[in-house]
Scaffold this active site. Structure first.
Site, PDB file in Angstrom:
ATOM      1  N   PHE A 131      19.286  20.947  73.832  1.00  0.00           N
ATOM      2  CA  PHE A 131      19.408  21.535  72.496  1.00  0.00           C
ATOM      3  C   PHE A 131      20.199  22.843  72.547  1.00  0.00           C
ATOM      4  O   PHE A 131      19.817  23.851  71.978  1.00  0.00           O
ATOM      5  CB  PHE A 131      18.018  21.760  71.878  1.00  0.00           C
ATOM      6  CG  PHE A 131      18.014  21.844  70.376  1.00  0.00           C
ATOM      7  CD1 PHE A 131      18.541  20.814  69.609  1.00  0.00           C
ATOM      8  CD2 PHE A 131      17.487  22.948  69.726  1.00  0.00           C
ATOM      9  CE1 PHE A 131      18.540  20.878  68.223  1.00  0.00           C
ATOM     10  CE2 PHE A 131      17.470  23.026  68.336  1.00  0.00           C
ATOM     11  CZ  PHE A 131      17.998  21.987  67.584  1.00  0.00           C
ATOM     12  N   ARG A 172      24.292  24.656  72.305  1.00  0.00           N
ATOM     13  CA  ARG A 172      25.240  24.839  71.202  1.00  0.00           C
ATOM     14  C   ARG A 172      25.746  23.525  70.622  1.00  0.00           C
ATOM     15  O   ARG A 172      25.806  23.339  69.407  1.00  0.00           O
ATOM     16  CB  ARG A 172      26.456  25.647  71.682  1.00  0.00           C
ATOM     17  CG  ARG A 172      26.205  27.105  72.028  1.00  0.00           C
ATOM     18  CD  ARG A 172      27.551  27.755  72.327  1.00  0.00           C
ATOM     19  NE  ARG A 172      27.432  29.133  72.771  1.00  0.00           N
ATOM     20  CZ  ARG A 172      27.389  29.517  74.039  1.00  0.00           C
ATOM     21  NH1 ARG A 172      27.425  28.589  74.995  1.00  0.00           N
ATOM     22  NH2 ARG A 172      27.303  30.792  74.361  1.00  0.00           N
ATOM     23  N   ILE A 173      26.167  22.605  71.501  1.00  0.00           N
ATOM     24  CA  ILE A 173      26.750  21.355  71.010  1.00  0.00           C
ATOM     25  C   ILE A 173      25.698  20.501  70.332  1.00  0.00           C
ATOM     26  O   ILE A 173      25.953  19.901  69.273  1.00  0.00           O
ATOM     27  CB  ILE A 173      27.439  20.596  72.162  1.00  0.00           C
ATOM     28  CG1 ILE A 173      28.607  21.417  72.705  1.00  0.00           C
ATOM     29  CG2 ILE A 173      27.929  19.231  71.687  1.00  0.00           C
ATOM     30  CD1 ILE A 173      29.232  20.864  73.972  1.00  0.00           C
ATOM     31  N   ARG A 195      13.700  21.789  77.818  1.00  0.00           N
ATOM     32  CA  ARG A 195      12.674  22.464  78.616  1.00  0.00           C
ATOM     33  C   ARG A 195      12.058  23.639  77.856  1.00  0.00           C
ATOM     34  O   ARG A 195      10.881  23.922  78.003  1.00  0.00           O
ATOM     35  CB  ARG A 195      13.281  22.958  79.932  1.00  0.00           C
ATOM     36  CG  ARG A 195      13.589  21.858  80.927  1.00  0.00           C
ATOM     37  CD  ARG A 195      14.295  22.392  82.151  1.00  0.00           C
ATOM     38  NE  ARG A 195      15.598  22.968  81.813  1.00  0.00           N
ATOM     39  CZ  ARG A 195      16.397  23.546  82.690  1.00  0.00           C
ATOM     40  NH1 ARG A 195      16.048  23.642  83.964  1.00  0.00           N
ATOM     41  NH2 ARG A 195      17.565  24.036  82.319  1.00  0.00           N
ATOM     42  N   ARG A 199      27.767  14.395  80.275  1.00  0.00           N
ATOM     43  CA  ARG A 199      28.380  14.043  81.558  1.00  0.00           C
ATOM     44  C   ARG A 199      27.990  12.613  81.891  1.00  0.00           C
ATOM     45  O   ARG A 199      26.843  12.196  81.671  1.00  0.00           O
ATOM     46  CB  ARG A 199      27.894  14.977  82.668  1.00  0.00           C
ATOM     47  CG  ARG A 199      28.568  16.334  82.671  1.00  0.00           C
ATOM     48  CD  ARG A 199      30.022  16.246  83.111  1.00  0.00           C
ATOM     49  NE  ARG A 199      30.658  17.544  83.214  1.00  0.00           N
ATOM     50  CZ  ARG A 199      31.396  18.090  82.256  1.00  0.00           C
ATOM     51  NH1 ARG A 199      31.546  17.457  81.099  1.00  0.00           N
ATOM     52  NH2 ARG A 199      31.986  19.270  82.442  1.00  0.00           N
ATOM     53  N   GLU A 207      34.556   8.575  86.414  1.00  0.00           N
ATOM     54  CA  GLU A 207      35.824   8.795  85.704  1.00  0.00           C
ATOM     55  C   GLU A 207      36.978   8.992  86.683  1.00  0.00           C
ATOM     56  O   GLU A 207      36.787   9.655  87.711  1.00  0.00           O
ATOM     57  CB  GLU A 207      35.711  10.035  84.814  1.00  0.00           C
ATOM     58  CG  GLU A 207      34.760   9.869  83.666  1.00  0.00           C
ATOM     59  CD  GLU A 207      34.759  11.095  82.737  1.00  0.00           C
ATOM     60  OE1 GLU A 207      35.721  11.898  82.760  1.00  0.00           O
ATOM     61  OE2 GLU A 207      33.782  11.249  81.989  1.00  0.00           O
ATOM     62  N   HIS A 261      37.024  10.479  77.282  1.00  0.00           N
ATOM     63  CA  HIS A 261      36.650  11.891  77.442  1.00  0.00           C
ATOM     64  C   HIS A 261      37.441  12.785  76.476  1.00  0.00           C
ATOM     65  O   HIS A 261      38.167  13.694  76.887  1.00  0.00           O
ATOM     66  CB  HIS A 261      36.872  12.347  78.889  1.00  0.00           C
ATOM     67  CG  HIS A 261      35.963  13.491  79.277  1.00  0.00           C
ATOM     68  ND1 HIS A 261      35.380  13.597  80.514  1.00  0.00           N
ATOM     69  CD2 HIS A 261      35.536  14.577  78.583  1.00  0.00           C
ATOM     70  CE1 HIS A 261      34.644  14.696  80.566  1.00  0.00           C
ATOM     71  NE2 HIS A 261      34.723  15.309  79.402  1.00  0.00           N
ATOM     72  N   GLY A 289      35.947  14.661  74.008  1.00  0.00           N
ATOM     73  CA  GLY A 289      35.028  15.566  73.319  1.00  0.00           C
ATOM     74  C   GLY A 289      35.656  16.843  72.806  1.00  0.00           C
ATOM     75  O   GLY A 289      35.445  17.238  71.661  1.00  0.00           O
TER      76      GLY A 289
END
Length: 323
Positions: free
Chosen positions: A157, A159-160, A180, A242, A271, A289, A291
């Site tokens: 949880f 920034r993204i 966590r 990832r 990858e 990839h 993002g």
């Protein structure tokens, strides 16, 4: 005239970033734009004051222990640093920085894109149309599901994930998260997000699960066969984090048995190789990839990496130090 610091850039960067680097440093850019070999990286450690690498560069303990090493800074282009052995860098006295924040909005947008494409079976539809197999509209053709009213479960949880939650709220989704540590109360309130105690509990309740945890040994195959077995039947899995955090063989099996209805993936275990089983699965949306692949994000990442170079060579604290 004072000699300029030498900087090795391992991939081509946006034009404005390369221009700024060239104006300030004795910079060598990887013009072929093909991942450097271990030998080339080792030579760079000996010949340059700083390295500006990307995720395609494996910087392990052996490389960091290069004899005659000159490099004192690794200014990583990207937020994730699981391709760099941070403990070995600390032991060698090499500073490491990254570029957090610059790619948040772009990656959050892509997570939503993958959710929508997987839920509405857009990938299947495009493949059918391009293959010349579409026979016309009919009521039962490629019926997917709306995200409105669905529960989005976020594993991690940061920034993204929070950016993804904000966008998902606009689609009418309910937000759960597992991490966590709990987020600040005001962040939970602003996003209408509720924390659950375990990843298993989140999997059981979420219609869409989006992964936002870092790579590395601690999270390797975090999503495995055991966790996938806890998923709500018909759930969608999205990964913009990832590739290593998902056991791809277990995901393929979960897709085949229908436990997972669809998967939207932007990252992969090996990858740039993508497993034949994922490629063959009809209910996958697979992107290469992308993002952070917006003009604004990629340029901002580069400028942030140069900011770290500037601070280091000026003797200031690194803005984005990770080691």
């Amino acid at each position: 005239m004072t000699a300029r610091h030498r900087v090795r850039v391992t991939r081509r960067l946006p034009e404005a970033v390369e221009a700024r680097l060239a104006a300030q440093y004795d910079v060598v850019v990887n013009q072929p734009d093909i991942a450097l070999s271990a030998t080339e990286l080792r030579d760079a450690m000996r010949e340059f004051d700083a390295i500006l690498p990307t995720i395609t560069d494996r910087i392990d303990a052996d490389l960091l222990a290069t004899s005659g090493r000159r490099a004192a800074l690794i200014a990583n282009y990207g937020a994730g640093v699981d391709h760099i052995d941070l403990a070995a860098a600390r032991a060698a006295g090499i500073a490491v920085s990254n570029t957090p924040g610059a790619l948040t909005e772009a990656t959050a947008e892509l997570a939503i894109l993958l959710m929508l494409m997987a839920a509405r079976r857009a990938g299947e539809g495009e493949r059918e149309l391009r293959a010349g197999e579409w026979t016309g509209w009919r009521p039962t053709h490629l019926v997917g599901q709306s995200l409105d009213g669905c529960t989005l479960g976020l594993i991690g949880f940061g920034r993204i994930a929070q950016g993804t939650a904000a966008r998902a709220r606009g689609l009418g989704m309910r937000i759960l998260y597992f991490s966590r540590s709990p987020a600040a109360t005001e962040i939970e309130a602003a996003l209408g997000a509720s924390r659950v105690d375990t990843a298993e509990a989140l999997m059981a309740e979420a219609d869409v699960v989006s992964l936002h945890i870092p790579g590395g040994r601690a999270t390797h195959h975090f999503v495995d066969a055991v966790l996938l077995a806890k998923a709500k039947p018909g759930a969608i899995l999205v990964n913009t984090a990832r590739g290593s955090v998902v056991d791809e063989a277990a995901l393929v099996a979960a897709l085949a048995e229908g436990r997972i209805a669809a998967a939207g993936l932007d990252v992969y275990e090996n990858e740039p190789t993508v497993s034949a089983a994922l490629l063959a699965s009809p209910r996958t949306v697979l992107l290469p990839h992308l993002g952070s692949a917006t003009k604004g994000a990629r340029e901002a990442m580069g400028m942030q990496a140069v900011d770290n170079l500037d601070a280091f060579f000026a003797g200031r604290a690194l803005p984005d130090r990770v080691a």
